[in-house]
Each structure stands twice: as structure tokens, then as C-alpha cells.
Design a protein around this motif. Sequence first.
Motif, PDB file in Angstrom:
ATOM      1  N   ASN A 534       0.845  -1.208   0.000  1.00 38.24           N
ATOM      2  CA  ASN A 534       0.000   0.000   0.000  1.00 38.24           C
ATOM      3  C   ASN A 534       0.877   1.253   0.000  1.00 38.24           C
ATOM      4  OD1 ASN A 534      -2.473  -1.209  -0.107  1.00 38.24           O
ATOM      5  ND2 ASN A 534      -2.854  -1.123   2.106  1.00 38.24           N
ATOM      6  N   ALA A 535       1.932   1.240   0.860  1.00 38.75           N
ATOM      7  CA  ALA A 535       2.815   2.406   0.943  1.00 38.75           C
ATOM      8  C   ALA A 535       3.452   2.685  -0.421  1.00 38.75           C
ATOM      9  CB  ALA A 535       3.882   2.174   2.008  1.00 38.75           C
ATOM     10  N   ILE A 536       3.910   1.604  -1.095  1.00 39.67           N
ATOM     11  CA  ILE A 536       4.541   1.797  -2.416  1.00 39.67           C
ATOM     12  C   ILE A 536       3.499   2.296  -3.417  1.00 39.67           C
ATOM     13  CG2 ILE A 536       5.719   0.610  -4.326  1.00 39.67           C
ATOM     14  CD1 ILE A 536       6.933  -1.283  -2.137  1.00 39.67           C
ATOM     15  N   SER A 561       5.722   3.898   7.588  1.00 44.59           N
ATOM     16  CA  SER A 561       5.251   5.238   7.222  1.00 44.59           C
ATOM     17  C   SER A 561       5.772   5.627   5.845  1.00 44.59           C
ATOM     18  CB  SER A 561       5.638   6.273   8.267  1.00 44.59           C
ATOM     19  OG  SER A 561       6.844   5.979   8.842  1.00 44.59           O
ATOM     20  N   ASP A 562       4.935   6.430   5.177  1.00 46.97           N
ATOM     21  CA  ASP A 562       5.336   6.900   3.842  1.00 46.97           C
ATOM     22  C   ASP A 562       5.068   8.386   3.749  1.00 46.97           C
ATOM     23  OD1 ASP A 562       2.599   7.476   2.688  1.00 46.97           O
ATOM     24  OD2 ASP A 562       2.322   5.342   3.154  1.00 46.97           O
ATOM     25  N   ASP A 563       5.582   9.040   2.730  1.00 45.01           N
ATOM     26  CA  ASP A 563       5.264  10.468   2.532  1.00 45.01           C
ATOM     27  C   ASP A 563       4.433  10.630   1.259  1.00 45.01           C
ATOM     28  OD1 ASP A 563       7.185   9.868   0.711  1.00 45.01           O
ATOM     29  OD2 ASP A 563       8.583  11.468   1.286  1.00 45.01           O
ATOM     30  N   GLY A 566      -1.540  10.190   1.276  1.00 45.10           N
ATOM     31  CA  GLY A 566      -2.306  10.350   2.521  1.00 45.10           C
ATOM     32  C   GLY A 566      -3.785   9.987   2.348  1.00 45.10           C
ATOM     33  N   ILE A 567      -4.478   9.979   3.478  1.00 42.06           N
ATOM     34  CA  ILE A 567      -5.913   9.595   3.452  1.00 42.06           C
ATOM     35  C   ILE A 567      -6.708  10.687   4.172  1.00 42.06           C
ATOM     36  CG2 ILE A 567      -7.585   7.783   4.096  1.00 42.06           C
ATOM     37  CD1 ILE A 567      -5.044   5.944   4.470  1.00 42.06           C
ATOM     38  N   LYS A 568      -7.866  11.029   3.598  1.00 40.87           N
ATOM     39  CA  LYS A 568      -8.702  12.067   4.233  1.00 40.87           C
ATOM     40  C   LYS A 568      -9.142  11.593   5.614  1.00 40.87           C
ATOM     41  CE  LYS A 568     -10.744  14.297   0.253  1.00 40.87           C
ATOM     42  NZ  LYS A 568     -11.840  14.167  -0.692  1.00 40.87           N
ATOM     43  N   ILE A 595      -9.502  -5.304   0.024  1.00 37.94           N
ATOM     44  CA  ILE A 595      -9.639  -6.387   1.012  1.00 37.94           C
ATOM     45  C   ILE A 595      -8.430  -6.421   1.951  1.00 37.94           C
ATOM     46  CG2 ILE A 595     -10.042  -8.861   1.348  1.00 37.94           C
ATOM     47  CD1 ILE A 595     -10.916  -9.087  -1.501  1.00 37.94           C
ATOM     48  N   GLY A 596      -7.273  -6.013   1.425  1.00 41.86           N
ATOM     49  CA  GLY A 596      -5.999  -6.184   2.137  1.00 41.86           C
ATOM     50  C   GLY A 596      -6.033  -5.740   3.584  1.00 41.86           C
ATOM     51  N   LEU A 597      -6.450  -4.482   3.859  1.00 42.37           N
ATOM     52  CA  LEU A 597      -6.376  -3.968   5.229  1.00 42.37           C
ATOM     53  C   LEU A 597      -7.334  -4.676   6.173  1.00 42.37           C
ATOM     54  CD1 LEU A 597      -5.817  -0.110   4.903  1.00 42.37           C
ATOM     55  CD2 LEU A 597      -4.250  -1.819   5.781  1.00 42.37           C
ATOM     56  N   SER A 598      -8.498  -5.119   5.639  1.00 46.75           N
ATOM     57  CA  SER A 598      -9.427  -5.808   6.540  1.00 46.75           C
ATOM     58  C   SER A 598      -8.847  -7.157   6.948  1.00 46.75           C
ATOM     59  CB  SER A 598     -10.817  -5.937   5.925  1.00 46.75           C
ATOM     60  OG  SER A 598     -10.809  -6.869   4.895  1.00 46.75           O
ATOM     61  N   ILE A 599      -8.132  -7.847   6.008  1.00 46.58           N
ATOM     62  CA  ILE A 599      -7.484  -9.116   6.377  1.00 46.58           C
ATOM     63  C   ILE A 599      -6.337  -8.830   7.354  1.00 46.58           C
ATOM     64  CG2 ILE A 599      -6.146 -11.069   5.491  1.00 46.58           C
ATOM     65  CD1 ILE A 599      -7.841 -10.970   2.961  1.00 46.58           C
ATOM     66  N   THR A 622       0.952   6.723   8.320  1.00 45.14           N
ATOM     67  CA  THR A 622       1.725   5.832   9.195  1.00 45.14           C
ATOM     68  C   THR A 622       0.792   4.759   9.734  1.00 45.14           C
ATOM     69  OG1 THR A 622       3.209   7.602   9.848  1.00 45.14           O
ATOM     70  CG2 THR A 622       3.076   5.712  11.328  1.00 45.14           C
ATOM     71  N   PHE A 623       1.142   3.495   9.450  1.00 48.64           N
ATOM     72  CA  PHE A 623       0.385   2.374  10.023  1.00 48.64           C
ATOM     73  C   PHE A 623       1.243   1.784  11.137  1.00 48.64           C
ATOM     74  CE2 PHE A 623      -3.284   1.766   7.291  1.00 48.64           C
ATOM     75  CZ  PHE A 623      -2.974   2.604   6.220  1.00 48.64           C
ATOM     76  N   ARG A 624       0.602   1.609  12.347  1.00 47.69           N
ATOM     77  CA  ARG A 624       1.368   1.112  13.500  1.00 47.69           C
ATOM     78  C   ARG A 624       0.721  -0.181  13.980  1.00 47.69           C
ATOM     79  NH1 ARG A 624       0.869   5.504  16.180  1.00 47.69           N
ATOM     80  NH2 ARG A 624       2.395   6.637  14.967  1.00 47.69           N
TER      81      ARG A 624
HETATM   82  P1  ADP Z   1      -6.358  -2.330  -1.722  1.00 45.43           P
HETATM   83  O1  ADP Z   1      -6.191  -3.733  -2.126  1.00 45.43           O
HETATM   84  O2  ADP Z   1      -7.369  -1.576  -2.535  1.00 45.43           O
HETATM   85  O3  ADP Z   1      -5.099  -1.602  -1.496  1.00 45.43           O
HETATM   86  P2  ADP Z   1      -6.556  -2.171   1.151  1.00 45.43           P
HETATM   87  O4  ADP Z   1      -7.577  -2.718   2.063  1.00 45.43           O
HETATM   88  O5  ADP Z   1      -5.158  -2.638   1.331  1.00 45.43           O
HETATM   89  O6  ADP Z   1      -7.067  -2.444  -0.324  1.00 45.43           O
HETATM   90  O7  ADP Z   1      -6.578  -0.609   1.280  1.00 45.43           O
HETATM   91  C1  ADP Z   1      -7.828   0.047   1.319  1.00 45.43           C
HETATM   92  C2  ADP Z   1      -7.710   1.477   0.844  1.00 45.43           C
HETATM   93  O8  ADP Z   1      -6.981   2.238   1.812  1.00 45.43           O
HETATM   94  C3  ADP Z   1      -6.883   1.647  -0.413  1.00 45.43           C
HETATM   95  O9  ADP Z   1      -7.666   1.456  -1.584  1.00 45.43           O
HETATM   96  C4  ADP Z   1      -6.392   3.092  -0.260  1.00 45.43           C
HETATM   97  O10 ADP Z   1      -7.382   3.945  -0.758  1.00 45.43           O
HETATM   98  C5  ADP Z   1      -6.232   3.299   1.233  1.00 45.43           C
HETATM   99  N1  ADP Z   1      -4.796   3.146   1.666  1.00 45.43           N
HETATM  100  C6  ADP Z   1      -4.226   2.087   2.265  1.00 45.43           C
HETATM  101  N2  ADP Z   1      -2.912   2.322   2.579  1.00 45.43           N
HETATM  102  C7  ADP Z   1      -2.644   3.587   2.160  1.00 45.43           C
HETATM  103  C8  ADP Z   1      -1.464   4.427   2.164  1.00 45.43           C
HETATM  104  N3  ADP Z   1      -0.275   4.020   2.678  1.00 45.43           N
HETATM  105  N4  ADP Z   1      -1.560   5.670   1.620  1.00 45.43           N
HETATM  106  C9  ADP Z   1      -2.743   6.108   1.103  1.00 45.43           C
HETATM  107  N5  ADP Z   1      -3.899   5.362   1.052  1.00 45.43           N
HETATM  108  C10 ADP Z   1      -3.846   4.119   1.568  1.00 45.43           C
END
Ligand code: ADP
Length: 657
Positions: A534-536, A561-563, A566-568, A595-599, A622-624
Amino acid sequence: MTNICKVAITFVFVLFFAFFIRIPINVYGMDNSVEDVFNVLVVNSYEQGNDWEKYILEGLESTIKSENHENNINLNIEYLDIDSKNSEEYIDSVKKMLGAKYPKGKIDAIYVIYDAAYEVFAKEIVNKNSPFYHIPLVFSGVNKKVSISSEQEKHIAGIYSLNHSLNLFTLIKNLNPDVENVNVLLDSSSYCEAIKNEIDKLIKAYFEEDIRINYIKNDYMEYIIDKVEKTNNKENTVNIISGQFKSIYLNKILDPKETVDIIKKHTSEPIYTNNQIYLNAGILGAYIEKGQDLGKLAAKMLLRLEDGESIYNIKSDNSERAATYVDYNSIYKYNISPLNIGESIEVINKKPYQLLAPVWVKISIVFILFVFLFGIVENIYIYRKNKKIEENEKKISKEREKLVTEFIINLSHELRTPINIILNTSKIMEINMSKGTINNDDILDKLQNINQNSYRLLKIANNIIDLTKIEFNMLELHIENCNIVTVVEEIFISSIDIGKKKNIEMVFDTDIEEIITAIDVFQIQRVILNLLSNAIKFTNDGGLILLSISHTSEYIVIEVSDDGVGIKKEKLKYIFDNFYQVDNLLTRKSEGSGIGLSITKYIIEVHNGKIEVESEIDKGSTFRVYIPIKTIKEDEQNNKLKIIDNSKIVELEMSDI
Ligand code: ADP
């Protein structure tokens, strides 16, 4: 003595009474006897201001008015204080004064109120020398049955007041069955004297054994109170208030409420009365004849006389008119059982909504009402709550439906892209091979392309399978003790190349080289890879990604963390939901299924850890991840499945970049 002298002496007499003895001559004027109407001389035994006589006059006047005879009957009202000034001299002077004021022929009927006036005028009407000789005499409130001569009988009719004390004592016995002492509070009037005689006889006849009477007689309240206080220590005492009292201290006649309040201040024993004036003054019980009723009956007799009927034809009234009263508020004040109050007793001062019942019945009713109301309120609350839950569920299910629809659209797109690439690449290979224009490097390049897109398809399929497993709680973990720092570092190193392809600087940092903890290595690798991929994906060319490891006594903390973009803020709380993507299909710049983040969150949580996110638009995210540090025993380890080749899993998880 000449006639002139006689007239002068009479005149002086009249003036003397009017100004010095302060008898209000009448309420309508000095002399309001009128020639062509029926003139009634109303003689009150008390001085003006006595409440009971006021009630009688009220009944008298209102009845005359209601019969429309107020213009035909003229009432000449006199207040003679004969009851308290009961001397022969005084009575003589009163007779003289009235004789002078109402000479023969002026008066058509006399109405006397109470014994004292009755006794004077019963004699006058048979006295040939009196100006009131043979004038019809109506009486009321006469307590004792006076013996009258046959001559008197022809000219007298009226309303007798019967012996009331027996009924009052019966009431006292009903409400205070243990009564032993009765204080009777009397003034010096003949009315009170009559009451005393009546009670004496009554006690002798009925209650001599069980009730002791203590007469307290005085015109002044201060004296009465002094005596009442002395009886305070006697058990089972009640008070009967009969007289009307004055106060030395206040220098006035006390009104009934004042009198009762003063008595209550000095004794807690119940107060009864046989005097109408105290009916609404806070007593407990009363047996009384209402003055208004007497006035009404007297008025009816006077109207008959005015109509020309002879008094000889009018029969005296001996009927019982008195009634028993109990004050609603006092019942509870004096702890009287409402069950002792018979049906014939009139309960006064009870509001329509008040219920005459024992306190425990009232408490039970209030309790039942409360339970009933509580039940209603609770039902309403539950109904509203259920409705809210239902509405919420509907909303959630609608949102879910929307997400699933979006997911299917995304998924179709996600599937179509790698399939198209695989198809096109293999077609090109096929054409080139048939033409013989393809060299080994080309074949390798094309096969790598096919490989990567096949992994992409595999990743999607794996994620969907895992998600389904998670939904049904079937995701199996293979927990083992291992050095988590190495696991994370190796995965990071394997993904550096992918970052480099986007010209992103990848930095790893740790405050410790080894932390042995129990984890599912494969799942933790997926977590780190998901965060890194996701960061990349969401960091622009030339950006920076930092993976750092730190630890507390309880947790190992992994921060990615990445620069990037960002997310609203308002979207942050949704990113761990299934199928959620911040940007939709048309606006987003990167591939993914949401799906990635929910898993990831699920995997962390089954490790008893937690995941947090901080992000600012255009500044980065930043994800912790917090994973608890703990080890398990050898035999608890379940390491059947091991992913040995890191590069394979990186290839798989990063295949959509
Ligand atoms: P996807 O497979 O779409 O990446 P994720 O569940 O991993 O699904 O992520 C959900 C959403 O969260 C992404 O579509 C993106 O919009 C947002 N997101 C996740 N990580 C980041 C990040 N590092 N920077 C910006 N947005 C992010």
C-alpha cells in the motif's frame, strides 16, 4: 310624669343603647320597618359577628330571595348580646329599647335565634303590655324543649335543635376506639352551658365507665391552652371544641382557623367539634346542624305567615337535620383507619382525585401504577431501541450491499487486467514463435510478465478465500516461536527492489535485533507486505518509505510510514472495512480490491494485537502494528505449513503494483 317626659326618657334610652352598649340596631339602617310590607323582627341572641348566627341569616335571606319575596318581606335584624349579659336589668333594658324602636303595629312576625332570645320573646308575646303581644313568634336553634303554655302555643312555631352530643361521641368512639379522656372546650355562653348539661347526661347514660370528661371553660384562649397542655400526658385523649374564644394577647375574637391552629400547636390529640364554625378549620370530626338549614326552614315558616297563614297552623319541626363530618386530611394526620368511617359520614375537604383508603392501599395503588407506567415506558424504550437497531441494520446492510457491488465491479476489473495481459502476451509469443522472430530474452521477458499477472490473479483468489474463511471463523493459524525482527526485516529486504522500480527510497530501522515471540510467520509476512505494498502504491516517485521496529515490555511495535498521498480524515475510520477503497474505480490511480487492510486487521487481532493509522492528505500515512510479546511451549507449536521462499510471497503480495 307628663307624656312629653315619657317620650324624652324613651328617646334617651334608645340613644344610650345605640352608642354606649354598642348594639348595632340593625344592619339596614336605624329604623327600616316599612308600612306596606311584611315586617319581621329578627332577634339574635349573640352580639354581631357570631359566625353561627351569620350562617342562619345566610339561609334565611337566600331562601326569601330564591322565592322572590325579598321585596315583600322586610327583615329588621337586631343583635342582642343577651346570651352573655343574661341579667334581668339588661333584659329589661333590651325590651324597652326594642319596644321603643318597634311600637305596636310595626312588626308582623318575630324570628328569634337561639334560646336566650327565645326565652325573652316567648314571654313578651303573651304579655298584654308588650308591643309584641300576640305577634307570631318563629324560633330556631332552641336546644331544650321548653314547656310552653297553651296560650303561647297558639303564637309560637319553630325548629328545635336535637341532642347532638350522642352522635358526636359515637363518632369519637368509632374513630378513636381507645378514647379515655375528653377535653370539652367551652366559653361562658349559655349555648356552651347547654352543651355541658347535655354531655353530663349523656356520659351518665352511656359512657360513665370508659370516658372521663374534662370541661375547660373560659372565654380566653390563653387559659384554655394552659389547661389543655396539662392534659397532654394523659393517654387516649381527644378534644371537643364548642365555644368561640378571644385572645388576651391578640386582643380580638379569634377566627375558627386561628383557634384550631393554636390548639394544634399545643397538643397533638385529635380535635372534634359540635360547632359549625370549626367545620373547615382543620378538625378531625364533627356532628353539626348547619345554620343555613335552620335559616332555610325558618324562612319557609315566615313566608307562610306572610302569605296570611295563621301561626297556629304551622307545626314546629322536630326532625333530625344534623350530620356527621370527617376531614379527609385529618384522617391521615391522626392515623385514623379509613375503614372505620361509615358510609353515612360525609368526608369534607376531599378533592375528586383523592381516594379514601388506608395508606397501604394507596401505596400499593401507586406502586402498581408505577410498575404499569414503568412497563409502558420500558416497552416504548425497547420498541424504539429495536427500531433503531433495525434501521441501523438496514443502513449497514445497504452500505454492505453497495460495497459488495463496488467490490464485484473492482474485482471484474482486477481480474480482467491480468487475464488480458496474460492472453495478449501469450498471443504475441505465439505469433513471434510461429514467425521465428523471437529470441530467448524476449521469451523470458514475456514469461515473467505472464508469471507476475498469474500471481496477481492468485493473490486475488487467495484474498477472497481468506476473507470467506475469516467470515466463517475458519482461518487457521500456524503459531510458532520465532525472531519477529528477522521475519519483518527479511520481508522488507525482499520488497526493496519493487520500491526501487518506482524510485522510492526504502529505509529499515530497529531498536533491537532479536525478539522471540509466538506468531504465524506467513500471516505476519502478509501483514507487512500489505502495508508495504500500500505504501509503495500510494507514494509518488522519489518518495520515502520507513519501516521501523521498536518494543515495550509487552509489545513489539512495527511502524510503516510513507510520505505519499495520505488519506482524508473522514475516510480513515473506513479503511479497515471489507472492500473499502478511498477512491472509486474511476478516480483511483492504483490497482487493488479493498480487502488487504481488513485481512491485515483480522490477522493482527487474532494475534491479540492492534493496528492504528495516522494520515494527512499529501503528507503521508503511518500504520502502526502492536503484537504482544509471548512465547508458547514446544508442543503447542503448530508449524506444519511454512513459507520458506520469501521472494515467492513478495512476488505474490506485490503482484498488483
Ligand atoms: P487495496 O487492495 O485496494 O489496497 P486495502 O484494504 O489494502 O485495499 O486498502 C484500502 C484502501 O486504503 C486503499 O484502496 C487506499 O485507498 C487506502 N490506503 C491504504 N494504505 C494507504 C497508504 N499508505 N496511503 C494512502 N492510502 C492508503
